[in-house]
Design a protein around this motif. Structure first.
Motif, PDB file in Angstrom:
ATOM      1  N   HIS A   1      -6.312   8.327   1.439  1.00 45.33           N
ATOM      2  CA  HIS A   1      -6.392   7.797   0.067  1.00 45.33           C
ATOM      3  C   HIS A   1      -5.112   7.002  -0.209  1.00 45.33           C
ATOM      4  O   HIS A   1      -4.016   7.540  -0.119  1.00 45.33           O
ATOM      5  CB  HIS A   1      -6.547   8.957  -0.912  1.00 45.33           C
ATOM      6  CG  HIS A   1      -6.799   8.534  -2.313  1.00 45.33           C
ATOM      7  ND1 HIS A   1      -6.527   9.331  -3.376  1.00 45.33           N
ATOM      8  CD2 HIS A   1      -7.303   7.391  -2.849  1.00 45.33           C
ATOM      9  CE1 HIS A   1      -6.840   8.711  -4.502  1.00 45.33           C
ATOM     10  NE2 HIS A   1      -7.322   7.531  -4.183  1.00 45.33           N
ATOM     11  N   TYR A   2      -5.277   5.711  -0.543  1.00 45.58           N
ATOM     12  CA  TYR A   2      -4.136   4.808  -0.715  1.00 45.58           C
ATOM     13  C   TYR A   2      -4.247   4.017  -2.016  1.00 45.58           C
ATOM     14  O   TYR A   2      -5.340   3.676  -2.447  1.00 45.58           O
ATOM     15  CB  TYR A   2      -4.069   3.806   0.444  1.00 45.58           C
ATOM     16  CG  TYR A   2      -3.860   4.459   1.780  1.00 45.58           C
ATOM     17  CD1 TYR A   2      -2.585   4.614   2.297  1.00 45.58           C
ATOM     18  CD2 TYR A   2      -4.938   4.920   2.522  1.00 45.58           C
ATOM     19  CE1 TYR A   2      -2.388   5.216   3.522  1.00 45.58           C
ATOM     20  CE2 TYR A   2      -4.760   5.532   3.753  1.00 45.58           C
ATOM     21  CZ  TYR A   2      -3.475   5.676   4.248  1.00 45.58           C
ATOM     22  OH  TYR A   2      -3.290   6.277   5.461  1.00 45.58           O
ATOM     23  N   ARG A   3      -3.098   3.724  -2.618  1.00 46.02           N
ATOM     24  CA  ARG A   3      -3.030   2.792  -3.752  1.00 46.02           C
ATOM     25  C   ARG A   3      -2.607   1.448  -3.179  1.00 46.02           C
ATOM     26  O   ARG A   3      -1.634   1.345  -2.438  1.00 46.02           O
ATOM     27  CB  ARG A   3      -2.007   3.249  -4.791  1.00 46.02           C
ATOM     28  CG  ARG A   3      -1.850   2.200  -5.921  1.00 46.02           C
ATOM     29  CD  ARG A   3      -1.015   2.684  -7.064  1.00 46.02           C
ATOM     30  NE  ARG A   3      -1.745   3.748  -7.750  1.00 46.02           N
ATOM     31  CZ  ARG A   3      -1.223   4.946  -8.023  1.00 46.02           C
ATOM     32  NH1 ARG A   3       0.002   5.239  -7.669  1.00 46.02           N
ATOM     33  NH2 ARG A   3      -1.937   5.855  -8.648  1.00 46.02           N
TER      34      ARG A   3
ATOM     35  N   ARG B   1       0.505   5.604   0.279  1.00 47.01           N
ATOM     36  CA  ARG B   1      -0.371   6.744   0.539  1.00 47.01           C
ATOM     37  C   ARG B   1      -0.325   7.714  -0.625  1.00 47.01           C
ATOM     38  O   ARG B   1       0.740   8.114  -1.074  1.00 47.01           O
ATOM     39  CB  ARG B   1       0.061   7.450   1.819  1.00 47.01           C
ATOM     40  CG  ARG B   1      -0.893   8.513   2.264  1.00 47.01           C
ATOM     41  CD  ARG B   1      -0.539   8.964   3.674  1.00 47.01           C
ATOM     42  NE  ARG B   1      -1.535   9.878   4.163  1.00 47.01           N
ATOM     43  CZ  ARG B   1      -1.331  11.167   4.342  1.00 47.01           C
ATOM     44  NH1 ARG B   1      -0.148  11.688   4.103  1.00 47.01           N
ATOM     45  NH2 ARG B   1      -2.295  11.939   4.777  1.00 47.01           N
TER      46      ARG B   1
ATOM     47  N   SER C   1       0.852  -1.184   0.000  1.00 45.09           N
ATOM     48  CA  SER C   1       0.000   0.000   0.000  1.00 45.09           C
ATOM     49  C   SER C   1       0.888   1.234   0.000  1.00 45.09           C
ATOM     50  O   SER C   1       1.963   1.234   0.589  1.00 45.09           O
ATOM     51  CB  SER C   1      -0.947   0.014   1.198  1.00 45.09           C
ATOM     52  OG  SER C   1      -0.223   0.087   2.400  1.00 45.09           O
TER      53      SER C   1
ATOM     54  N   GLU D   1      -7.504   1.417  -5.562  1.00 45.32           N
ATOM     55  CA  GLU D   1      -7.358   2.543  -4.649  1.00 45.32           C
ATOM     56  C   GLU D   1      -8.446   2.456  -3.598  1.00 45.32           C
ATOM     57  O   GLU D   1      -9.545   1.957  -3.874  1.00 45.32           O
ATOM     58  CB  GLU D   1      -7.478   3.860  -5.405  1.00 45.32           C
ATOM     59  CG  GLU D   1      -6.371   4.077  -6.405  1.00 45.32           C
ATOM     60  CD  GLU D   1      -6.549   5.364  -7.220  1.00 45.32           C
ATOM     61  OE1 GLU D   1      -7.378   6.214  -6.834  1.00 45.32           O
ATOM     62  OE2 GLU D   1      -5.861   5.486  -8.240  1.00 45.32           O
TER      63      GLU D   1
ATOM     64  N   THR E   1      -5.541  -1.237   5.995  1.00 42.89           N
ATOM     65  CA  THR E   1      -4.923   0.059   5.712  1.00 42.89           C
ATOM     66  C   THR E   1      -5.696   1.202   6.344  1.00 42.89           C
ATOM     67  O   THR E   1      -5.112   2.153   6.853  1.00 42.89           O
ATOM     68  CB  THR E   1      -4.800   0.266   4.184  1.00 42.89           C
ATOM     69  OG1 THR E   1      -4.011  -0.798   3.638  1.00 42.89           O
ATOM     70  CG2 THR E   1      -4.142   1.583   3.858  1.00 42.89           C
ATOM     71  N   CYS E   2      -7.013   1.118   6.312  1.00 46.40           N
ATOM     72  CA  CYS E   2      -7.855   2.189   6.867  1.00 46.40           C
ATOM     73  C   CYS E   2      -7.961   2.031   8.378  1.00 46.40           C
ATOM     74  O   CYS E   2      -8.223   0.938   8.874  1.00 46.40           O
ATOM     75  CB  CYS E   2      -9.246   2.148   6.234  1.00 46.40           C
ATOM     76  SG  CYS E   2      -9.232   2.544   4.473  1.00 46.40           S
TER      77      CYS E   2
END
Length: 97
Positions: free
Chosen positions: A31-33, A26, A24, A92, A58-59
């Protein structure tokens, strides 16, 4: 000689032991890829499940909206071809507050 050959085989198989490879990055606030890469893929749904699990980790609140899901060339592989059904997806996630 045998020990060296055994060590080499163990190293080559280690790539598939850590399956899937999860990344991942940022892109902005919340907002992450995300990228998942598997050596042994059953179907695309398996990769999408990996993306959803990575998004949840991730969140901070564990919730986010996946967007822009698209296939990627897999980086999994080896000298002996044990990654015959490899695959990768990128997406994303926008984390919910």
């Amino acid at each position: 000689m045998r020990a060296a050959a055994g060590g080499l085989i163990a190293l080559l198989l280690a790539g598939c032991q850590s399956d899937p490879a999860l990344h991942s990055a940022r892109m902005g606030p919340a907002h992450y890829r995300l990228q998942v890469d598997r050596c042994h893929v059953i179907d695309r749904a398996q990769l999408e499940d990996d993306l959803r699990a990575l998004a949840a980790r991730t969140c901070a609140a564990g919730e986010g909206v996946l967007e822009n899901i698209q296939p990627l060339p897999s980086r999994q592989g080896s000298l002996f071809g044990e990654c015959l059904r490899r695959g990768a997806l990128q997406g994303e996630v926008r984390c919910l507050p």
